[in-house]
Design a protein around this motif. Structure first.
Motif, short mmCIF file in Angstrom:
data_model
loop_
_atom_site.label_atom_id
_atom_site.label_comp_id
_atom_site.label_asym_id
_atom_site.label_seq_id
_atom_site.Cartn_x
_atom_site.Cartn_y
_atom_site.Cartn_z
N UNK A 199 10.30 2.03 -8.97
CA UNK A 199 9.95 2.19 -7.56
C UNK A 199 10.13 0.89 -6.77
N UNK A 200 9.67 -0.21 -7.35
CA UNK A 200 9.70 -1.47 -6.61
C UNK A 200 11.09 -2.11 -6.59
N UNK A 201 11.89 -1.89 -7.63
CA UNK A 201 13.21 -2.52 -7.67
C UNK A 201 14.32 -1.60 -7.17
N UNK A 202 14.33 -0.38 -7.65
CA UNK A 202 15.39 0.55 -7.25
C UNK A 202 15.01 1.29 -5.97
N UNK A 231 9.66 6.88 2.90
CA UNK A 231 10.99 6.44 2.47
C UNK A 231 11.12 6.48 0.96
N UNK A 232 10.08 6.04 0.24
CA UNK A 232 10.13 6.06 -1.23
C UNK A 232 10.13 7.48 -1.76
N UNK A 233 9.38 8.37 -1.13
CA UNK A 233 9.39 9.76 -1.56
C UNK A 233 10.75 10.39 -1.32
N UNK A 234 11.40 10.00 -0.23
CA UNK A 234 12.75 10.51 0.05
C UNK A 234 13.73 10.03 -1.01
N UNK A 235 13.61 8.76 -1.41
CA UNK A 235 14.48 8.23 -2.46
C UNK A 235 14.19 8.91 -3.79
N UNK A 253 14.96 7.52 -8.97
CA UNK A 253 13.85 6.92 -9.71
C UNK A 253 13.87 7.41 -11.16
N UNK A 254 14.08 8.73 -11.37
CA UNK A 254 14.13 9.27 -12.73
C UNK A 254 15.30 8.69 -13.51
N UNK A 255 16.43 8.48 -12.82
CA UNK A 255 17.59 7.89 -13.51
C UNK A 255 17.29 6.47 -13.96
N UNK A 256 16.61 5.70 -13.10
CA UNK A 256 16.25 4.33 -13.47
C UNK A 256 15.27 4.32 -14.62
N UNK A 315 0.83 -1.21 0.00
CA UNK A 315 0.00 0.00 0.00
C UNK A 315 0.86 1.26 0.00
N UNK A 316 2.00 1.22 0.69
CA UNK A 316 2.91 2.36 0.65
C UNK A 316 3.47 2.60 -0.73
N UNK A 317 3.83 1.51 -1.42
CA UNK A 317 4.30 1.64 -2.81
C UNK A 317 3.19 2.16 -3.72
N UNK A 318 1.99 1.62 -3.54
CA UNK A 318 0.87 2.02 -4.39
C UNK A 318 0.53 3.49 -4.18
N UNK A 319 0.66 3.99 -2.94
CA UNK A 319 0.36 5.40 -2.70
C UNK A 319 1.33 6.33 -3.40
N UNK A 320 2.58 5.88 -3.55
CA UNK A 320 3.57 6.69 -4.26
C UNK A 320 3.36 6.61 -5.77
#
Length: 320
Positions: free
Chosen positions: A231-234, A207-211, A217-220, A116-121
């Protein structure tokens, strides 16, 4: 790594010593005499004097502390005043209920919170992001007692609308019947998992928003990954040190946090047992139980530090 491990173990030993002193002195500074509190205020002086001699309370504090520590090092945590059983065996029986409850609750929390945290991002629309945020806020604001009562009314045998699960108690033969024992923990674990899962959801999103703010994320995505895969891998891999801290601290907090749940579902675990010992003034058992709980918290903290170091060796460079 060896130097880092040695320093952390030295700090762990120092913290354990400080905890032992605090726990030992905390019960000695209670208003009134410890033997009088344990025996009862209306007990005859002869009974109080005999109890003082039995517990060694008539000796100097340093001698009492030394005897207690020597017993702990031998694995002797004392005996309960209620049943005369060794505290270690009593706590061991309680751990067989509390530890599986916490592990099952934590697994449910991770299964709910991380996706759910990943989905919210990953949500694109403002409506979807608002919905995820509302779920996290409501889930974290619900009191454990209320959530447990709702689950009992929905699924508890004898009172639920869909009575398919035990609402209270634990099999007397413990894990002799694993299926019945596991069923007795389902409702308590779901109660814990839903509430803790909301917290893990918020931490995962943060944590994902901080990353993402670092441009990783844009580089990946520039390398050909989709946003979801990036998001899920990097993102998750880079956020792992933060999530390890959250999970470790959450696991430690759940030891005391399940106290309400164990009392609600009538589970004879560590939390409810500690309440019973306090109620019956079994302060020798309380002393050893508090020390074991504090030692467990310190062990979790040590494991989190070592896991951080393994995931990101740079975290320990400032200590070199």
């Amino acid at each position: 790594m060896i130097k880092y491990l040695a320093r952390r173990c030295a700090l762990f030993a120092l913290a354990l010593f400080v905890v032992s002193v605090v726990v030992f002195l905390a019960l000695r500074v209670l208003p009134g005499d410890l033997a009088t509190i344990m025996a009862g205020l209306n007990s005859p002086p002869e009974r109080v004097a005999a109890l003082r001699a039995e517990l060694g309370l008539d000796r100097p504090l340093a001698a009492q502390y030394g005897d207690w520590i020597a017993g702990l090092m031998r694995g002797d945590f004392g005996t309960t005043m209620l049943t005369g059983q060794p505290v270690a065996s009593v706590v061991g029986a309680r751990v067989q209920i509390t530890f599986p409850l916490i592990m099952l609750g934590l697994l449910i929390a991770l299964a709910l919170g991380v996706p759910l945290g990943c989905a919210s991002v990953m949500a694109r629309s403002a409506r979807a992001r608002g919905l995820y945020q509302a779920v996290a806020i409501v889930g974290g604001a619900v009191p454990a007692l209320w959530a447990g009562l709702v689950l009992i009314l929905l699924f508890g045998r004898g009172s639920g609308l869909l009575p398919i699960l035990p609402a209270s108690g634990f099999p007397q033969d413990g894990w002799g019947d694993p299926a019945q024992a596991a069923l007795a923990l389902v409702l308590p674990a779901v109660t814990v998992g839903v509430i803790v899962g909301a917290s893990i959801m918020r931490y995962t999103r943060s944590a994902l928003q901080s990353v993402a703010s670092t441009g990783a994320i844009e580089m990946a995505m520039a390398c050909g990954m989709t946003r979801r895969r990036a998001l899920t891998h990097v993102g998750l891999r880079l956020a792992m040190p933060q999530l390890v801290s959250v999970v470790g601290l959450t696991f430690a907090e759940m030891i005391t946090g399940v106290m309400v749940i164990e009392n609600l579902f009538a589970l004879p675990g560590i939390g409810s047992g500690l309440v019973d010992d306090l109620t019956h003034r079994d302060l020798i058992a309380v002393q050893s139980e508090l020390f074991m709980l504090a030692a467990f918290f310190l062990v979790i903290g040590l494991l989190v530090d070592l896991t951080h170091r393994a995931l990101d060796p740079r975290l320990g460079e400032d200590d070199e």
